[in-house]
Scaffold this motif. Structure first.
Motif, PDB file in Angstrom:
ATOM      1  N   ILE A   1       1.003  -0.387   0.447  1.00 15.98           N
ATOM      2  CA  ILE A   1      -0.282  -0.059   0.005  1.00 15.98           C
ATOM      3  C   ILE A   1       0.732   1.276  -0.049  1.00 15.98           C
ATOM      4  O   ILE A   1       1.616   1.264   0.677  1.00 15.98           O
ATOM      5  CB  ILE A   1      -0.907  -0.096   1.124  1.00 15.98           C
ATOM      6  N   LEU A   2       1.005   2.079  -1.015  1.00 18.39           N
ATOM      7  CA  LEU A   2       1.204   3.402  -0.834  1.00 18.39           C
ATOM      8  C   LEU A   2       0.285   4.664  -0.833  1.00 18.39           C
ATOM      9  O   LEU A   2      -1.082   4.583  -1.534  1.00 18.39           O
ATOM     10  CB  LEU A   2       2.296   3.189  -2.523  1.00 18.39           C
ATOM     11  N   GLU A   3       0.366   4.668   0.365  1.00 17.25           N
ATOM     12  CA  GLU A   3      -0.824   6.173   1.110  1.00 17.25           C
ATOM     13  C   GLU A   3       0.202   7.268   1.879  1.00 17.25           C
ATOM     14  O   GLU A   3       0.378   6.441   2.416  1.00 17.25           O
ATOM     15  CB  GLU A   3      -1.848   5.548   1.047  1.00 17.25           C
ATOM     16  N   ASP A   4       0.207   8.557   1.370  1.00 17.04           N
ATOM     17  CA  ASP A   4       0.591   9.411   2.702  1.00 17.04           C
ATOM     18  C   ASP A   4      -0.219   9.638   3.576  1.00 17.04           C
ATOM     19  O   ASP A   4       0.516   9.844   5.114  1.00 17.04           O
ATOM     20  CB  ASP A   4       1.481  10.792   1.521  1.00 17.04           C
TER      21      ASP A   4
ATOM     22  N   ILE B   1      -2.512   8.367  -5.587  1.00 21.04           N
ATOM     23  CA  ILE B   1      -1.896   9.024  -6.947  1.00 21.04           C
ATOM     24  C   ILE B   1      -0.833  10.346  -6.056  1.00 21.04           C
ATOM     25  O   ILE B   1      -0.018  10.581  -7.260  1.00 21.04           O
ATOM     26  CB  ILE B   1      -3.146   9.721  -8.018  1.00 21.04           C
ATOM     27  N   SER B   2      -1.284  11.978  -5.759  1.00 22.70           N
ATOM     28  CA  SER B   2      -0.494  12.960  -4.928  1.00 22.70           C
ATOM     29  C   SER B   2      -0.190  12.405  -3.652  1.00 22.70           C
ATOM     30  O   SER B   2      -0.931  11.793  -3.032  1.00 22.70           O
ATOM     31  CB  SER B   2      -2.002  13.440  -5.186  1.00 22.70           C
ATOM     32  N   LEU B   3       1.103  12.329  -3.925  1.00 26.23           N
ATOM     33  CA  LEU B   3       1.714  12.274  -2.722  1.00 26.23           C
ATOM     34  C   LEU B   3       2.973  13.279  -2.996  1.00 26.23           C
ATOM     35  O   LEU B   3       3.312  13.771  -3.779  1.00 26.23           O
ATOM     36  CB  LEU B   3       2.727  10.852  -2.836  1.00 26.23           C
ATOM     37  N   PRO B   4       3.268  12.895  -1.225  1.00 26.00           N
ATOM     38  CA  PRO B   4       4.546  14.466  -0.756  1.00 26.00           C
ATOM     39  C   PRO B   4       5.499  14.328  -1.961  1.00 26.00           C
ATOM     40  O   PRO B   4       6.560  15.523  -1.817  1.00 26.00           O
ATOM     41  CB  PRO B   4       4.904  14.251   0.228  1.00 26.00           C
ATOM     42  N   ASP B   5       6.059  13.437  -2.479  1.00 25.46           N
ATOM     43  CA  ASP B   5       7.065  12.853  -2.928  1.00 25.46           C
ATOM     44  C   ASP B   5       6.906  13.101  -4.980  1.00 25.46           C
ATOM     45  O   ASP B   5       8.055  12.457  -5.372  1.00 25.46           O
ATOM     46  CB  ASP B   5       8.630  12.590  -2.710  1.00 25.46           C
ATOM     47  N   GLY B   6       5.990  12.935  -4.972  1.00 27.74           N
ATOM     48  CA  GLY B   6       5.757  12.667  -6.385  1.00 27.74           C
ATOM     49  C   GLY B   6       4.074  12.431  -6.795  1.00 27.74           C
ATOM     50  O   GLY B   6       3.332  11.692  -5.911  1.00 27.74           O
ATOM     51  N   ASN B   7       4.238  11.295  -7.803  1.00 26.80           N
ATOM     52  CA  ASN B   7       2.842  10.700  -8.327  1.00 26.80           C
ATOM     53  C   ASN B   7       3.074   9.831  -8.202  1.00 26.80           C
ATOM     54  O   ASN B   7       3.424   8.800  -8.721  1.00 26.80           O
ATOM     55  CB  ASN B   7       2.485  11.343  -9.797  1.00 26.80           C
TER      56      ASN B   7
ATOM     57  N   VAL C   1      -1.404  -3.982 -10.186  1.00 26.10           N
ATOM     58  CA  VAL C   1      -1.108  -2.982 -10.391  1.00 26.10           C
ATOM     59  C   VAL C   1      -3.173  -1.899 -10.159  1.00 26.10           C
ATOM     60  O   VAL C   1      -3.936  -1.768 -10.839  1.00 26.10           O
ATOM     61  CB  VAL C   1      -0.503  -1.630 -10.157  1.00 26.10           C
ATOM     62  N   VAL C   2      -3.783  -1.481  -9.111  1.00 25.93           N
ATOM     63  CA  VAL C   2      -4.413  -1.070  -8.502  1.00 25.93           C
ATOM     64  C   VAL C   2      -4.512   0.710  -8.266  1.00 25.93           C
ATOM     65  O   VAL C   2      -3.704   1.178  -6.982  1.00 25.93           O
ATOM     66  CB  VAL C   2      -5.480  -1.204  -7.995  1.00 25.93           C
ATOM     67  N   MET C   3      -5.064   2.160  -9.066  1.00 27.28           N
ATOM     68  CA  MET C   3      -4.560   2.905  -7.816  1.00 27.28           C
ATOM     69  C   MET C   3      -6.194   3.477  -7.577  1.00 27.28           C
ATOM     70  O   MET C   3      -7.479   2.668  -7.037  1.00 27.28           O
ATOM     71  CB  MET C   3      -5.115   3.934  -9.254  1.00 27.28           C
ATOM     72  N   ALA C   4      -5.704   3.601  -6.248  1.00 26.79           N
ATOM     73  CA  ALA C   4      -6.430   4.486  -4.639  1.00 26.79           C
ATOM     74  C   ALA C   4      -6.942   5.454  -4.853  1.00 26.79           C
ATOM     75  O   ALA C   4      -5.530   5.908  -4.337  1.00 26.79           O
ATOM     76  CB  ALA C   4      -6.873   3.196  -3.905  1.00 26.79           C
ATOM     77  N   THR C   5      -7.242   6.273  -5.322  1.00 25.84           N
ATOM     78  CA  THR C   5      -7.267   7.677  -5.491  1.00 25.84           C
ATOM     79  C   THR C   5      -8.820   8.485  -4.979  1.00 25.84           C
ATOM     80  O   THR C   5      -9.495   7.523  -5.032  1.00 25.84           O
ATOM     81  CB  THR C   5      -6.530   8.373  -6.621  1.00 25.84           C
ATOM     82  N   ILE C   6      -8.427   9.858  -4.718  1.00 28.83           N
ATOM     83  CA  ILE C   6      -9.472  10.615  -4.891  1.00 28.83           C
ATOM     84  C   ILE C   6      -9.766  11.381  -6.434  1.00 28.83           C
ATOM     85  O   ILE C   6     -10.967  11.736  -6.888  1.00 28.83           O
ATOM     86  CB  ILE C   6      -9.814  12.023  -3.768  1.00 28.83           C
ATOM     87  N   TYR C   7      -8.866  11.265  -6.911  1.00 25.76           N
ATOM     88  CA  TYR C   7      -9.481  11.653  -8.388  1.00 25.76           C
ATOM     89  C   TYR C   7     -10.189  10.509  -9.657  1.00 25.76           C
ATOM     90  O   TYR C   7      -9.660   9.852  -9.341  1.00 25.76           O
ATOM     91  CB  TYR C   7      -7.490  12.176  -8.771  1.00 25.76           C
ATOM     92  N   ASP C   8     -10.736  11.381  -9.666  1.00 24.03           N
ATOM     93  CA  ASP C   8     -11.875  10.675 -11.349  1.00 24.03           C
ATOM     94  C   ASP C   8     -11.484  11.387 -12.485  1.00 24.03           C
ATOM     95  O   ASP C   8     -12.571  11.541 -13.051  1.00 24.03           O
ATOM     96  CB  ASP C   8     -13.143  10.679 -10.488  1.00 24.03           C
ATOM     97  N   ASP C   9     -10.793  12.268 -12.470  1.00 20.94           N
ATOM     98  CA  ASP C   9     -10.850  13.026 -14.503  1.00 20.94           C
ATOM     99  C   ASP C   9      -9.970  12.356 -14.967  1.00 20.94           C
ATOM    100  O   ASP C   9      -8.807  11.225 -14.783  1.00 20.94           O
ATOM    101  CB  ASP C   9     -10.318  14.492 -13.843  1.00 20.94           C
ATOM    102  N   ASP C  10      -9.924  12.587 -16.782  1.00 17.47           N
ATOM    103  CA  ASP C  10      -9.690  12.223 -17.886  1.00 17.47           C
ATOM    104  C   ASP C  10      -8.541  12.175 -17.365  1.00 17.47           C
ATOM    105  O   ASP C  10      -7.295  11.210 -17.520  1.00 17.47           O
ATOM    106  CB  ASP C  10     -10.271  12.372 -18.811  1.00 17.47           C
ATOM    107  N   ASP C  11      -7.526  12.759 -17.172  1.00 15.18           N
ATOM    108  CA  ASP C  11      -6.024  12.797 -16.789  1.00 15.18           C
ATOM    109  C   ASP C  11      -5.431  12.301 -15.868  1.00 15.18           C
ATOM    110  O   ASP C  11      -4.827  11.426 -16.579  1.00 15.18           O
ATOM    111  CB  ASP C  11      -5.848  13.807 -16.481  1.00 15.18           C
ATOM    112  N   HIS C  12      -5.659  11.776 -14.837  1.00 19.94           N
ATOM    113  CA  HIS C  12      -5.338  10.799 -13.585  1.00 19.94           C
ATOM    114  C   HIS C  12      -5.979   9.626 -14.232  1.00 19.94           C
ATOM    115  O   HIS C  12      -4.470   8.600 -14.570  1.00 19.94           O
ATOM    116  CB  HIS C  12      -5.856  11.700 -12.165  1.00 19.94           C
TER     117      HIS C  12
END
Length: 216
Positions: free
Chosen positions: A6-9, A55-61, A78-89
Motif C-alpha cells: 500500500i502506498l498512501e501518505d 496518486i498524489s504524494l508528497p514526493d511525486g505521483n 496494480v490498482v490505483m486508489a485515489t480521490i481523483y476521477d478526472d480523465d487526465d489521472h
C-alpha cells in the motif's frame, strides 16, 4: 493474493486501506508506506502480488511507480486508489499499466467487494470510472472507424466468449451459457487476449466496446 503493498501518505487512509485489504483477502501480508522513496526500497526487498497506490504524494505521483513495479515483478496486480476521477489521472494510470482504478470515497463494503473481484478475474473499477472509460472509447470509436472482430482474427466462438466476458460473466457462467467446459472457456480466453494483444478482462472489455462486440 498473498502479499500486498500500500502506498498512501495519510496515516488514517493507510490504516483504512489495510483494513479493507485484510477483509477482502484474508491472510494477506501487507507492507504500507507513505512515500515513493520508501515504496521503491520495499520493491527491492520484496515481491508483491498486489500494489494499491495513491496518486498524489508528497514526493511525486504514484502513477510513476508502476513501471518500476513491473520491472521487479511483471505479475504484480496494480490498482490505483485515489480521490481523483478526472480523465487526465485515469488515463495516465491506465496507460502506464494500472489494472484497476478505485475511488476512495466509495463505501467500505463496495471497495472490499471490488478487491475480492480480482481473484475472480474481475477488474476493480469504480462504477463511475468504468462509465468514463467506456464513454471515452465510445467517443474514439465514433470519431475513428474501428476494426471489426473479423479483422482481429477472432473466431465466432471467441467473439461469443468475449461478449460474455465483457458483460461480467464468470468462467463457470460462460461454460453453462455456451455449453462448453470451463477449460475450453479458459483456452478461448487465452486466445482472445493474445489476438487482441491485451493482458486482462478490463482491457478486453475496452476492446470489445471498440470493436462493437458489446455496446458501450
Amino acid at each position: 493474493m498473498q502479499t500486498a503493498l500500500i502506498l498512501e501518505d495519510h496515516p488514517d487512509s493507510r490504516k483504512w486501506l489495510a483494513g479493507i485489504l485484510s477483509e477482502a483477502l484474508p491472510g494477506v501480508t501487507i507492507d504500507a508506506v507513505d512515500n515513493l522513496e520508501r515504496a521503491k526500497r520495499q520493491l527491492q526487498q520484496a515481491r508483491y502480488d498486489l500494489a494499491l497506490l495513491d496518486i498524489s504524494l508528497p514526493d511525486g505521483n504514484g502513477t510513476n511507480l508502476i513501471r518500476q513495479i513491473r520491472a521487479f515483478n511483471a505479475d504484480t496486480y496494480v490498482v490505483m486508489a485515489t480521490i481523483y476521477d478526472d480523465d487526465d489521472h485515469l488515463f495516465a494510470a491506465l496507460k502506464e499499466g494500472a489494472q484497476g482504478f478505485l475511488l476512495k470515497d466509495q463505501p467500505r463494503e463496495r471497495l472490499v467487494e471490488q478487491i475480492q473481484g480480482i481473484t475472480r478475474g474481475e477488474p476493480p473499477l469504480s462504477p463511475s470510472i468504468a462509465r468514463r472509460v467506456l464513454r471515452h472509447f465510445r467517443n474514439v470509436a465514433t470519431a475513428t472507424p474501428s476494426p471489426t472482430a473479423d479483422q482481429t482474427g477472432l473466431t465466432a466462438r471467441e467473439e461469443e466468449v468475449l461478449r460474455l466476458l465483457a458483460n461480467g460473466y464468470k468462467r463457470c457462467d460462460i461454460s453453462s451459457a455456451l455449453d462448453i467446459s470451463s477449460n475450453t472457456v479458459a483456452a478461448h480466453t487465452k486466445q482472445i487476449y493474445r489476438k487482441l494483444n491485451v493482458s486482462g478482462r478490463a482491457e478486453a472489455t475496452l476492446q470489445a466496446v471498440r470493436l462493437g462486440v458489446v455496446d458501450g
